[in-house]
Motif scaffolding. Structure first.
Motif, short mmCIF file in Angstrom:
data_model
loop_
_atom_site.label_atom_id
_atom_site.label_comp_id
_atom_site.label_asym_id
_atom_site.label_seq_id
_atom_site.Cartn_x
_atom_site.Cartn_y
_atom_site.Cartn_z
N ASP A 81 0.88 -1.13 -0.19
CA ASP A 81 -0.10 0.08 0.42
C ASP A 81 0.67 1.32 -0.07
OD1 ASP A 81 -2.34 -1.92 -0.09
OD2 ASP A 81 -2.37 -1.57 2.05
N THR A 82 2.30 0.95 0.08
CA THR A 82 2.95 2.33 0.00
C THR A 82 3.86 2.75 -0.93
OG1 THR A 82 5.16 1.06 1.64
CG2 THR A 82 2.63 2.07 2.78
N SER A 83 4.94 3.25 -1.54
CA SER A 83 5.85 3.68 -2.19
C SER A 83 7.00 2.92 -2.14
CB SER A 83 6.22 5.31 -2.78
OG SER A 83 6.09 5.60 -1.87
N GLU A 84 7.35 2.75 -0.64
CA GLU A 84 8.17 1.93 0.19
C GLU A 84 8.03 0.45 -0.52
OE1 GLU A 84 10.70 0.83 4.11
OE2 GLU A 84 8.68 1.97 3.98
N PRO A 85 9.19 -0.03 -0.60
CA PRO A 85 10.04 -1.62 -1.35
C PRO A 85 9.59 -2.22 -0.31
CG PRO A 85 11.71 -0.08 -1.72
CD PRO A 85 10.80 0.77 -1.58
#
Length: 362
Positions: free
Chosen positions: A149-153
């Motif tokens: 749900d986030t842009s973080e891998p």
């Protein structure tokens, strides 16, 4: 100037000088104590944070190892149901699976990666030999399969353990991917409770976890160099935000017999964290010292007045007697040696002088 006033001024001056000297020595010792207290505080809190974080991971690792031992007595067709139950909260365990001795996934949570080969993955290779705990890494095979749900891998910490049959042969490997976001949240919450900023450094010297913003200049500070070298050290440093901190390095984050991740911890505590309590203590000590000094001065003035009063009366009587003025009888004073001498001199003077009783005739 009266003798009592003069003595009080002299004692007051001496007391003031002594008070200032003691205050300066006290202030210097207080500064040293404050620095030692800050260093002790950051050291104890850093060690507590490191122990809490590694113990939390250790419990997950031990649970997986115990589960692997139970799987040796289970039928493989029932593995997926058991894995779903074991994994529990997906925010913590993102994926759990059982691989065959050849490295093919037999069953997994959600059926992800079933039938695929993980023979080249470190968690599988190491898990064949014994319980394994691997450093944080980005998702490889699961990157496109798990919801993010986030842009973080997505990143994981790997746990694995061999599944050993009754005959002692390895039947497969049980592996789990622990969500790095969950690990980071655990560390952040503990750091917040301890009022501490924490930074985890891996074997390559990279900061992999930070509970506060950090820039390149701060990552090059001596505390991080000590972490990369595996040295336990205390530092007082000015970080990239211009604030002075007490820092402590824990060179190896591990717990009990859990394999080492190769992590080191740098924790910092703002140097001014104890300023309010220190300033309050200083104010109290200065106020108490001033009150004590004033009380001693007042008591000395009162005592001096009591001791000097007979001398003043005797000296006044002697002066009157020398002028030929009539003097009232003053009783003999023996409170001090000086008043006794003056009292005796006055008595002799009165007995032999013009106003004395021996000079009158009937």
């Amino acid at each position: 100037m009266q003798l009592r006033t003069l003595l009080t001024l002299v004692v007051g001056l001496i007391g003031t000088v002594v008070f200032v000297i003691v205050a300066l020595v006290f202030q210097n010792n207080l500064n040293t104590y404050q620095a030692e207290t800050s260093e002790h505080a950051v050291r104890v809190r850093a060690q507590a944070l490191g122990s809490f974080l590694t113990r939390t991971l250790y419990e997950e690792w031990r649970q997986l190892e115990a589960s692997a031992a139970e799987f040796s007595r289970a039928d493989l067709p029932a593995l997926r149901e058991r894995l779903d139950a074991l994994a529990g909260n997906p925010d913590k365990i993102s994926w759990m699976g059982v691989a065959s001795p050849e490295g093919r996934i037999l069953a997994s949570t959600g059926g992800l990666l079933e039938g695929q080969s993980v023979a080249e993955r470190p968690w599988f290779q190491q898990g064949l030999a014994g319980p394994f705990a691997g450093d944080v890494h980005e998702a490889v095979l699961l990157a496109r399969l798990l919801q993010n749900d986030t842009s973080e891998p997505l990143r994981f910490v790997d746990f694995s353990a061999p599944i050993v049959g009754a005959d002692g042969q390895v039947m497969g490997v049980l592996g789990a991917h622990v969500n790095w976001r969950w690990v980071r949240n655990v560390a952040a919450e503990a750091a917040r409770q301890l009022e501490l900023d924490a930074f985890v450094v891996n074997r390559e010297g990279t900061v992999i976890l930070a509970t506060a913003p950090i820039d390149e200049a701060s990552a090059a500070l001596p505390s991080f160099e000590a972490a990369r070298r595996g040295v336990t050290s205390n530092f007082t440093e000015t970080w990239g935000d211009g604030t002075a901190y007490h820092s402590f390095t824990v060179p190896n984050l591990t717990y009990a017999d859990m394999p080492s991740f190769g992590w080191a911890l740098v924790a910092r505590l703002e140097e001014s964290a104890f300023d309010l309590s220190e300033q309050s203590f200083q104010r109290q000590m200065w106020a108490a010292g001033a009150v004590l000094w004033f009380a001693v001065l007042v008591i000395f003035a009162l005592v001096a007045g009591i001791l000097i009063r007979p001398l003043r009366r005797l000296s006044a009587a002697l002066l009157s007697q020398s002028r030929g003025e009539p003097t009232a009888y003053i009783r003999e004073h023996r409170r001090t040696a000086e008043s006794q001498v003056l009292s005796e001199a006055l008595a002799r003077f009165q007995a032999s002088g013009p106003g004395g009783d021996s000079g009158s005739s009937g």
